[in-house]
Motif scaffolding. Structure first.
Motif, mmCIF file in Angstrom:
data_model
loop_
_atom_site.group_PDB
_atom_site.id
_atom_site.type_symbol
_atom_site.label_atom_id
_atom_site.label_comp_id
_atom_site.label_asym_id
_atom_site.label_seq_id
_atom_site.Cartn_x
_atom_site.Cartn_y
_atom_site.Cartn_z
ATOM 1 N N VAL A 52 1.550 0.718 -7.595
ATOM 2 C CA VAL A 52 1.033 1.064 -6.262
ATOM 3 C C VAL A 52 0.673 -0.205 -5.493
ATOM 4 O O VAL A 52 0.955 -0.344 -4.293
ATOM 5 N N LEU A 53 0.030 -1.165 -6.185
ATOM 6 C CA LEU A 53 -0.332 -2.423 -5.521
ATOM 7 C C LEU A 53 0.907 -3.151 -5.004
ATOM 8 O O LEU A 53 0.915 -3.685 -3.879
ATOM 9 N N LEU A 54 1.970 -3.177 -5.829
ATOM 10 C CA LEU A 54 3.201 -3.841 -5.389
ATOM 11 C C LEU A 54 3.833 -3.116 -4.199
ATOM 12 O O LEU A 54 4.332 -3.749 -3.253
ATOM 13 N N GLU A 55 3.800 -1.787 -4.271
ATOM 14 C CA GLU A 55 4.384 -1.005 -3.173
ATOM 15 C C GLU A 55 3.579 -1.182 -1.884
ATOM 16 O O GLU A 55 4.139 -1.242 -0.778
ATOM 17 N N ILE A 56 2.236 -1.259 -2.013
ATOM 18 C CA ILE A 56 1.373 -1.497 -0.844
ATOM 19 C C ILE A 56 1.708 -2.856 -0.229
ATOM 20 O O ILE A 56 1.743 -3.025 1.004
ATOM 21 N N GLU A 57 1.972 -3.857 -1.080
ATOM 22 C CA GLU A 57 2.320 -5.195 -0.581
ATOM 23 C C GLU A 57 3.632 -5.146 0.203
ATOM 24 O O GLU A 57 3.747 -5.736 1.290
ATOM 25 N N ASP A 58 4.659 -4.415 -0.347
ATOM 26 C CA ASP A 58 5.925 -4.271 0.383
ATOM 27 C C ASP A 58 5.724 -3.511 1.686
ATOM 28 O O ASP A 58 6.328 -3.829 2.723
ATOM 29 N N TYR A 59 4.867 -2.468 1.627
ATOM 30 C CA TYR A 59 4.582 -1.674 2.823
ATOM 31 C C TYR A 59 3.953 -2.550 3.911
ATOM 32 O O TYR A 59 4.338 -2.488 5.089
ATOM 33 N N GLN A 60 2.968 -3.394 3.531
ATOM 34 C CA GLN A 60 2.290 -4.263 4.495
ATOM 35 C C GLN A 60 3.272 -5.277 5.102
ATOM 36 O O GLN A 60 3.215 -5.572 6.298
#
Length: 694
Positions: free
Chosen positions: A77-85
């Motif tokens: 989730v943290l990695l996906e949030i980083e890509d999302y940002q």
């Protein structure tokens, strides 16, 4: 931990809502593109930080040491949030590049369209309207066909402009450049729009949706793991839960009542305010009520208020626009009536002509000047020939007029009357612009100046005759005056009667004054009709030579005369005219000095512009203010003290004007006079231009 997982899920939901708010509201406001600040972007950044911190705190829980799958999902989730940002950052940058109204690519596209509107008369109204309609259709349907259509239309328009012979080459190049700039900017806007995405399935918007869905799916799996973990803990907590169950029920009842009251308060407030706004027919605004951004009720309420406010603003704009249109219609009708009355009753001939040379309308006065009727002028080849010849004779001025580098052009030329005779006219040509600043047609104002030209010709002939007569008479009088002076001198030597000698002395003085007037008149004729012979001049040398000539003048030795030179500029001029100027100015200063020991004459030579400025300052008797404007007039003498012919300063002024210079004075009675003489550094081309003007 369960509460924090649920809180992360809620924040992910809010993250998507804030993102949509930014895209649908702030990204379309000019204020955002001017300041590059948005509360939604700030809120979005805060939510990302809170999500990261919350997940990091959950990862640090010791209970997760036994649940490795859930731990891996949280890290994913943290990695996906980083890509999302990162994707959201690309979206913000692309939206800023697109801009709106006057900012970014949309602002640039607006400027390009305004440039095309200014050149509409050369591009063609039909092609321009098709370009604008294709642009609108593209932004509605997002179909690439309209981009290709615009590219084809612009290619055709450029061919038409190049093939139209009536359009000057400079204007054609300007039109082609404006068309190319518009097409490039339009394609850039299309490219940016595609990068942003036309729907939730394309571009950066689509990528954000994919990221959000993936984050939600991961959070759903984590919540399921949390439920399983919770089931495992239930057995250990059953005994504790039964003990506090009764207390929790009581607390939950109290909290339910409290939260129901709190949650329904915004709805009640919104309902009350809306009833008040509706009763006022949407003229009143909301009384500054605020809702929290952390709950769905607050978000929906704020959006609803924003929608109602937008409706209010639209109603106000519609009403103001309707009033403005009504006033403009009344003003337009009055302006049209005034125009028709002025156009028909004007004392000069007026014609409106398009850029192909066709006469659109004429007034009665122009018909009288040319001897044709209005119908004949509107359909006559002769009028088109007159227009074509005028443009060809004045091509450079006409080109400046078309390019808006000058407001109007004026010229004098001969045209043929219906009777066949040639008449002189004074023509003024200007352009009529529409509300977009685009030229619609030309306005030609024509005045019949045949009588004035005839009078000028006769006056020039009379002046030439008068100058010839003056020169011949002056020459013819020199002989008799010289003879009379000789007779007076002989009589004074032979006659011994004191009274007779005195009479002959007075006659001799009168003859001297008469001879001075004759010489001045001859000198004036030479100045007016003579040619300028340019040589390199040293003003100080000429002035000192003039002082040597005046050395025998009365009181010369008693007056302090100084010459100071500070000039570095070269001076090409005519020494004959300069001798006349210096002699008369110095002679005047000597003649009107106060004859005292402290009398002085100061001559100063300095640089001024491209020539020199020579000042002649004295502390003589001065000139009264009421006479200062007349001292350069012919035969004018300011006081009875003057014994001269009244031609000295008149000669000075004519000689200075012949050299393209200027003269001015400053004087005060009893304190003295200062003459300021500016002499330009002449060249042959300047003399030629001056001769053409004269």
């Amino acid at each position: 931990m369960i509460h924090r997982i649920h809180n992360v899920s809620y924040m992910v939901f809010s993250l998507n809502a804030v993102e949509q708010d930014f895209v649908h509201y702030d990204s379309k406001k000019p204020t955002y593109h001017f300041t590059h600040t948005s509360t939604y972007i700030k809120k979005h950044r805060q939510l990302i930080e809170e999500i990261d911190l919350t997940i990091e705190s959950v990862l640090n829980e010791s209970i997760l040491n036994k649940n490795e799958p859930m731990k891996l999902q949280l890290k994913e989730v943290l990695l996906e949030i980083e890509d999302y940002q990162r994707t959201f950052g690309y979206l913000v940058g692309t939206i800023e590049k697109r801009g709106t109204h006057i900012y970014g690519l949309e602002g640039e596209l607006k400027k390009r369209k305004e440039s095309l509107h200014k050149l509409r008369s050369f591009i063609g109204a039909e092609i321009l309207e098709s370009l604008m309609q294709n642009e609108k259709d593209y932004f509605i349907s997002k179909d690439s066909l309209y981009v290709f259509n615009n590219e084809y239309l612009i290619g055709e328009a450029k061919k038409d402009v190049l093939q139209t012979k009536e359009i000057p080459k400079v204007v054609a190049e300007k039109v082609n450049l404006a068309l190319d700039d518009y097409l490039k900017t339009f394609k850039d806007v299309v490219s940016v729009e595609r990068s942003i995405g036309y729907s939730n399935e394309t571009g950066l918007l689509g990528r954000l949706i994919v990221h959000n869905q993936k984050i939600r799916e991961l959070m759903a799996g984590i919540e399921n793991e949390t439920v399983i973990l919770n089931e495992n803990l239930k057995e250990d907590l059953k005994k504790i839960l039964f003990g506090v169950l009764f207390i929790c029920i009581l607390i939950s009842l109290g909290l339910s009542f409290f939260f129901s009251s709190v949650l329904t308060k915004p709805i009640r407030t919104l309902t009350t305010e809306l009833e008040r706004v509706v009763k006022s027919n949407f003229t009143d605004g909301f009384s500054g009520i605020k809702f929290s951004d952390k709950d769905e009720v607050g978000i929906l309420s704020r959006r609803f208020i924003s929608m109602v406010t937008t409706i209010q603003d639209g109603m106000k704009e519609i009403k103001e626009y309707s009033n403005k249109i009504e006033k403009q219609n009344v003003a337009l009708l009055k302006s049209e009536l005034d125009f028709r009355s002025t156009f028909e009753q004007a004392a000069v001939g007026i014609a409106h002509i398009d850029f192909t040379g066709k006469v659109l309308r004429v007034n009665k006065k122009l018909c009288e000047i040319l001897g044709f009727s209005a119908d004949e002028l509107l359909n006559l080849n002769a009028s088109r020939k007159f227009i074509r010849d005028t443009i060809e004779m004045n091509g450079e001025q006409y080109g400046k007029l078309l390019l808006n580098s000058t407001e109007n052009i004026t010229l004098e030329q001969q045209i043929k009357h219906r009777s066949g005779k040639m008449i002189w006219v004074y023509l003024t040509c200007s352009l009529k612009f529409d509300k977009y600043g685009i030229p619609e047609y030309q306005i030609w104002v024509v005045q019949d100046i045949s009588e004035r030209k005839q009078a000028e010709s006769e006056l020039l002939y009379k002046n030439q005759e008068l100058d010839t007569f003056c020169y011949k008479v002056s020459h013819d009088l020199k002989g008799p005056v010289a003879s009379l002076k000789g007779l007076c001198s002989t009589a004074r030597m032979e006659i011994t009667d004191p009274v007779a000698v005195e009479y002959f002395s007075q006659i001799d003085l009168t003859l001297i004054r008469l001879n001075e007037i004759i010489c001045n008149l001859i000198e004036l004729t030479k100045i007016k009709e003579g040619q300028i012979d340019l040589t390199l001049i040293d003003p100080e040398v000429l002035i000192r030579n003039t002082m040597a000539v005046l050395r025998k003048t009365d009181y010369f030795q008693k007056i302090d005369i100084s010459v100071d030179t500070y000039a570095l500029n070269e001076l090409f001029s005519d020494s004959r005219y300069l001798n006349t100027i210096f002699l008369n100015l110095l002679e005047n200063a000597l003649k009107y000095s106060r004859k005292q020991e402290d009398s002085f004459i100061r001559v100063t030579i300095t640089d001024h512009k491209k020539g020199v400025l020579i000042t002649f300052e004295d502390n003589g008797i001065g000139i009264e203010r009421e006479f200062q404007a007349k001292v350069f007039d012919m035969f004018f003498r300011a006081t009875d003290y003057s014994k001269g012919s009244g031609l000295g300063l008149y000669l000075v002024k004519n000689a200075i004007e012949k050299l393209n210079g200027t003269i001015d004075l400053k004087s005060e009675v009893g304190k003295g006079t200062t003459f300021f003489v500016y002499l330009p550094n002449l060249r042959k081309k300047e003399l030629k231009a001056s001769a053409e003007v004269n």
